[in-house]
Design a protein around this motif. Structure first.
Motif, PDB file in Angstrom:
ATOM      1  N   GLU A  67      32.878 -45.750  55.449  1.00  0.00           N
ATOM      2  CA  GLU A  67      33.014 -47.110  55.950  1.00  0.00           C
ATOM      3  C   GLU A  67      34.409 -47.255  56.564  1.00  0.00           C
ATOM      4  OE1 GLU A  67      32.466 -49.675  52.628  1.00  0.00           O
ATOM      5  OE2 GLU A  67      30.376 -49.069  52.286  1.00  0.00           O
ATOM      6  N   GLY A  68      34.598 -48.287  57.383  1.00  0.00           N
ATOM      7  CA  GLY A  68      35.909 -48.548  57.972  1.00  0.00           C
ATOM      8  C   GLY A  68      36.136 -47.751  59.250  1.00  0.00           C
ATOM      9  N   ARG A  69      37.415 -47.687  59.638  1.00  0.00           N
ATOM     10  CA  ARG A  69      37.762 -47.059  60.917  1.00  0.00           C
ATOM     11  C   ARG A  69      38.966 -46.130  60.736  1.00  0.00           C
ATOM     12  NH1 ARG A  69      39.333 -51.567  64.816  1.00  0.00           N
ATOM     13  NH2 ARG A  69      38.877 -50.104  66.478  1.00  0.00           N
ATOM     14  N   ILE A  70      38.961 -45.039  61.496  1.00  0.00           N
ATOM     15  CA  ILE A  70      40.116 -44.153  61.616  1.00  0.00           C
ATOM     16  C   ILE A  70      40.503 -44.145  63.088  1.00  0.00           C
ATOM     17  CG2 ILE A  70      40.981 -41.792  61.399  1.00  0.00           C
ATOM     18  CD1 ILE A  70      39.013 -41.418  59.078  1.00  0.00           C
ATOM     19  N   LEU A  71      41.764 -44.445  63.362  1.00  0.00           N
ATOM     20  CA  LEU A  71      42.246 -44.576  64.736  1.00  0.00           C
ATOM     21  C   LEU A  71      43.322 -43.536  65.023  1.00  0.00           C
ATOM     22  CD1 LEU A  71      42.789 -48.467  64.728  1.00  0.00           C
ATOM     23  CD2 LEU A  71      40.674 -47.241  65.248  1.00  0.00           C
ATOM     24  N   PHE A  72      43.198 -42.856  66.136  1.00  0.00           N
ATOM     25  CA  PHE A  72      44.269 -42.000  66.659  1.00  0.00           C
ATOM     26  C   PHE A  72      44.907 -42.756  67.813  1.00  0.00           C
ATOM     27  CE2 PHE A  72      42.076 -37.700  65.463  1.00  0.00           C
ATOM     28  CZ  PHE A  72      42.278 -37.975  64.127  1.00  0.00           C
ATOM     29  N   ASP A  73      46.150 -43.182  67.634  1.00  0.00           N
ATOM     30  CA  ASP A  73      46.848 -43.990  68.646  1.00  0.00           C
ATOM     31  C   ASP A  73      45.992 -45.166  69.112  1.00  0.00           C
ATOM     32  OD1 ASP A  73      49.042 -42.299  68.522  1.00  0.00           O
ATOM     33  OD2 ASP A  73      48.380 -41.054  70.196  1.00  0.00           O
ATOM     34  N   GLY A  74      45.337 -45.801  68.140  1.00  0.00           N
ATOM     35  CA  GLY A  74      44.568 -47.005  68.430  1.00  0.00           C
ATOM     36  C   GLY A  74      43.131 -46.779  68.833  1.00  0.00           C
ATOM     37  N   ARG A  75      42.730 -45.525  69.047  1.00  0.00           N
ATOM     38  CA  ARG A  75      41.347 -45.242  69.459  1.00  0.00           C
ATOM     39  C   ARG A  75      40.519 -44.823  68.253  1.00  0.00           C
ATOM     40  NH1 ARG A  75      39.172 -40.616  73.776  1.00  0.00           N
ATOM     41  NH2 ARG A  75      36.955 -40.897  73.283  1.00  0.00           N
ATOM     42  N   ASP A  76      39.371 -45.464  68.109  1.00  0.00           N
ATOM     43  CA  ASP A  76      38.467 -45.151  67.008  1.00  0.00           C
ATOM     44  C   ASP A  76      37.961 -43.718  67.166  1.00  0.00           C
ATOM     45  OD1 ASP A  76      36.312 -44.994  65.161  1.00  0.00           O
ATOM     46  OD2 ASP A  76      35.975 -47.152  65.314  1.00  0.00           O
ATOM     47  N   THR A  77      38.144 -42.899  66.130  1.00  0.00           N
ATOM     48  CA  THR A  77      37.761 -41.496  66.236  1.00  0.00           C
ATOM     49  C   THR A  77      36.254 -41.300  66.342  1.00  0.00           C
ATOM     50  OG1 THR A  77      37.770 -41.222  63.823  1.00  0.00           O
ATOM     51  CG2 THR A  77      39.810 -40.721  65.006  1.00  0.00           C
ATOM     52  N   ARG A  78      35.478 -42.317  65.987  1.00  0.00           N
ATOM     53  CA  ARG A  78      34.018 -42.203  66.139  1.00  0.00           C
ATOM     54  C   ARG A  78      33.605 -42.142  67.606  1.00  0.00           C
ATOM     55  NH1 ARG A  78      31.426 -43.231  61.231  1.00  0.00           N
ATOM     56  NH2 ARG A  78      32.546 -44.533  59.721  1.00  0.00           N
ATOM     57  N   THR A  79      34.512 -42.507  68.508  1.00  0.00           N
ATOM     58  CA  THR A  79      34.183 -42.499  69.945  1.00  0.00           C
ATOM     59  C   THR A  79      34.470 -41.149  70.598  1.00  0.00           C
ATOM     60  OG1 THR A  79      36.381 -43.242  70.719  1.00  0.00           O
ATOM     61  CG2 THR A  79      34.803 -44.948  70.032  1.00  0.00           C
ATOM     62  N   TYR A  80      35.078 -40.210  69.871  1.00  0.00           N
ATOM     63  CA  TYR A  80      35.384 -38.916  70.477  1.00  0.00           C
ATOM     64  C   TYR A  80      34.121 -38.076  70.639  1.00  0.00           C
ATOM     65  CZ  TYR A  80      40.438 -39.500  69.979  1.00  0.00           C
ATOM     66  OH  TYR A  80      41.732 -39.946  70.091  1.00  0.00           O
ATOM     67  N   ALA A  81      33.971 -37.479  71.806  1.00  0.00           N
ATOM     68  CA  ALA A  81      32.878 -36.545  72.058  1.00  0.00           C
ATOM     69  C   ALA A  81      33.211 -35.201  71.412  1.00  0.00           C
ATOM     70  CB  ALA A  81      32.680 -36.362  73.563  1.00  0.00           C
ATOM     71  N   PRO A  82      32.201 -34.345  71.172  1.00  0.00           N
ATOM     72  CA  PRO A  82      32.474 -33.031  70.568  1.00  0.00           C
ATOM     73  C   PRO A  82      33.538 -32.225  71.321  1.00  0.00           C
ATOM     74  CG  PRO A  82      30.129 -33.473  70.493  1.00  0.00           C
ATOM     75  CD  PRO A  82      30.737 -34.592  71.282  1.00  0.00           C
ATOM     76  N   ALA A  83      33.531 -32.268  72.634  1.00  0.00           N
ATOM     77  CA  ALA A  83      34.524 -31.513  73.405  1.00  0.00           C
ATOM     78  C   ALA A  83      35.933 -32.063  73.170  1.00  0.00           C
ATOM     79  CB  ALA A  83      34.179 -31.560  74.891  1.00  0.00           C
ATOM     80  N   GLU A  84      36.048 -33.370  72.959  1.00  0.00           N
ATOM     81  CA  GLU A  84      37.362 -33.961  72.683  1.00  0.00           C
ATOM     82  C   GLU A  84      37.856 -33.535  71.313  1.00  0.00           C
ATOM     83  OE1 GLU A  84      37.806 -38.143  74.846  1.00  0.00           O
ATOM     84  OE2 GLU A  84      35.921 -38.031  73.731  1.00  0.00           O
ATOM     85  N   TRP A  85      36.952 -33.487  70.331  1.00  0.00           N
ATOM     86  CA  TRP A  85      37.343 -33.005  69.005  1.00  0.00           C
ATOM     87  C   TRP A  85      37.806 -31.543  69.083  1.00  0.00           C
ATOM     88  CZ3 TRP A  85      38.947 -35.453  65.063  1.00  0.00           C
ATOM     89  CH2 TRP A  85      38.429 -36.705  64.702  1.00  0.00           C
ATOM     90  N   GLU A  86      37.096 -30.741  69.858  1.00  0.00           N
ATOM     91  CA  GLU A  86      37.483 -29.346  70.003  1.00  0.00           C
ATOM     92  C   GLU A  86      38.903 -29.235  70.552  1.00  0.00           C
ATOM     93  OE1 GLU A  86      36.165 -25.332  72.485  1.00  0.00           O
ATOM     94  OE2 GLU A  86      34.897 -27.114  72.552  1.00  0.00           O
ATOM     95  N   ALA A  87      39.206 -30.049  71.566  1.00  0.00           N
ATOM     96  CA  ALA A  87      40.545 -30.025  72.150  1.00  0.00           C
ATOM     97  C   ALA A  87      41.599 -30.488  71.146  1.00  0.00           C
ATOM     98  CB  ALA A  87      40.580 -30.902  73.403  1.00  0.00           C
ATOM     99  N   LEU A  88      41.284 -31.516  70.367  1.00  0.00           N
ATOM    100  CA  LEU A  88      42.218 -32.010  69.364  1.00  0.00           C
ATOM    101  C   LEU A  88      42.523 -30.940  68.321  1.00  0.00           C
ATOM    102  CD1 LEU A  88      40.898 -35.628  68.723  1.00  0.00           C
ATOM    103  CD2 LEU A  88      43.134 -35.023  69.654  1.00  0.00           C
TER     104      LEU A  88
END
Length: 216
Positions: free
Chosen positions: A64-85
């Motif tokens: 539950e809740g939200r995790i933000l990287f520099d204000g962006r909700d991590t649930r919005t990251y696509a798989p390719a973005e996670w790979e880059a991170l």
């Protein structure tokens, strides 16, 4: 680059409705982790330390809740973005280590370095020597003690650039002297990269100059 990680009301889905979580300084709270700061999260076994690391690393989303990287909700990251991170911004030492027992120490470390191209061969050898593993370089990991395996996983975690490094019970099988060695190595690398550190502990602390100490 990630400058801040913010937890807003985060709670593992499995803990929903359980009264003990109300006393936590992390679950259901608003916490900001800043690049360059060091945070220790302490808790008893089963309180969710590994879950927290998995949520931050993006391998689990059952919370539950939200995790933000520099204000962006991590649930919005696509798989390719996670790979880059995970190549450039986030490193993780898992509690279960996730090593390949049939491969040697050097081969396990090189698996990560081949993805990132971050370390020269001589730098990897220097890290292994600093961690007391120089004579184990060509030994299959399955033949090592758990403490030695922890040190292999630690060296592997340093073979990439990172803005934050997550270490889940990194010294649970190490004596104080080896814990001090890894702490010095980690601080040197974190300072070089200007990175933040998050460590979880069930009692055996990695000795760092922590900015925050929180109870899970």
């Amino acid at each position: 680059m990630i400058e801040t990680i913010t937890l807003q009301g985060v709670l593992p889905a499995v803990f929903a409705g359980q009264p003990h979580s109300a006393a936590s300084q992390v679950w259901r709270q608003e916490i900001v982790l800043r690049r360059g700061e060091y945070c220790l999260v302490e808790a008893a076994s089963g309180a969710g330390k590994s879950s927290l690391c998995a949520f931050l690393y993006g391998t689990r989303h059952d919370y539950e809740g939200r995790i933000l990287f520099d204000g962006r909700d991590t649930r919005t990251y696509a798989p390719a973005e996670w790979e880059a991170l995970r190549r450039r911004s986030l490193s993780c030492l898992f509690q279960d280590l996730r090593l390949f027992g049939e491969l040697t120490v050097a081969e396990n470390v090189q698996l990560k370095n081949a993805l990132t191209g971050f370390r020269r061969a001589e730098e990897i050898d220097a890290l292994l020597a600093a961690a007391g593993l120089a004579d184990k370089r060509d030994t299959p990991v399955a033949h090592l003690s758990v403490g030695q395996q922890q040190r292999v996983a630690f060296v592997r975690a340093l073979c990439q650039p990172f803005d934050f490094i997550l270490l889940d019970e990194p010294v649970s099988h190490l004596d104080p002297a080896n814990g001090e060695i890894l702490a010095r190595m980690l601080v040197d690398e974190a300072r070089r990269q200007g990175a933040g550190i998050l460590v979880t502990s069930v009692g055996n602390r990695l000795p760092l100059p922590y900015n925050k100490i929180l109870t899970l």
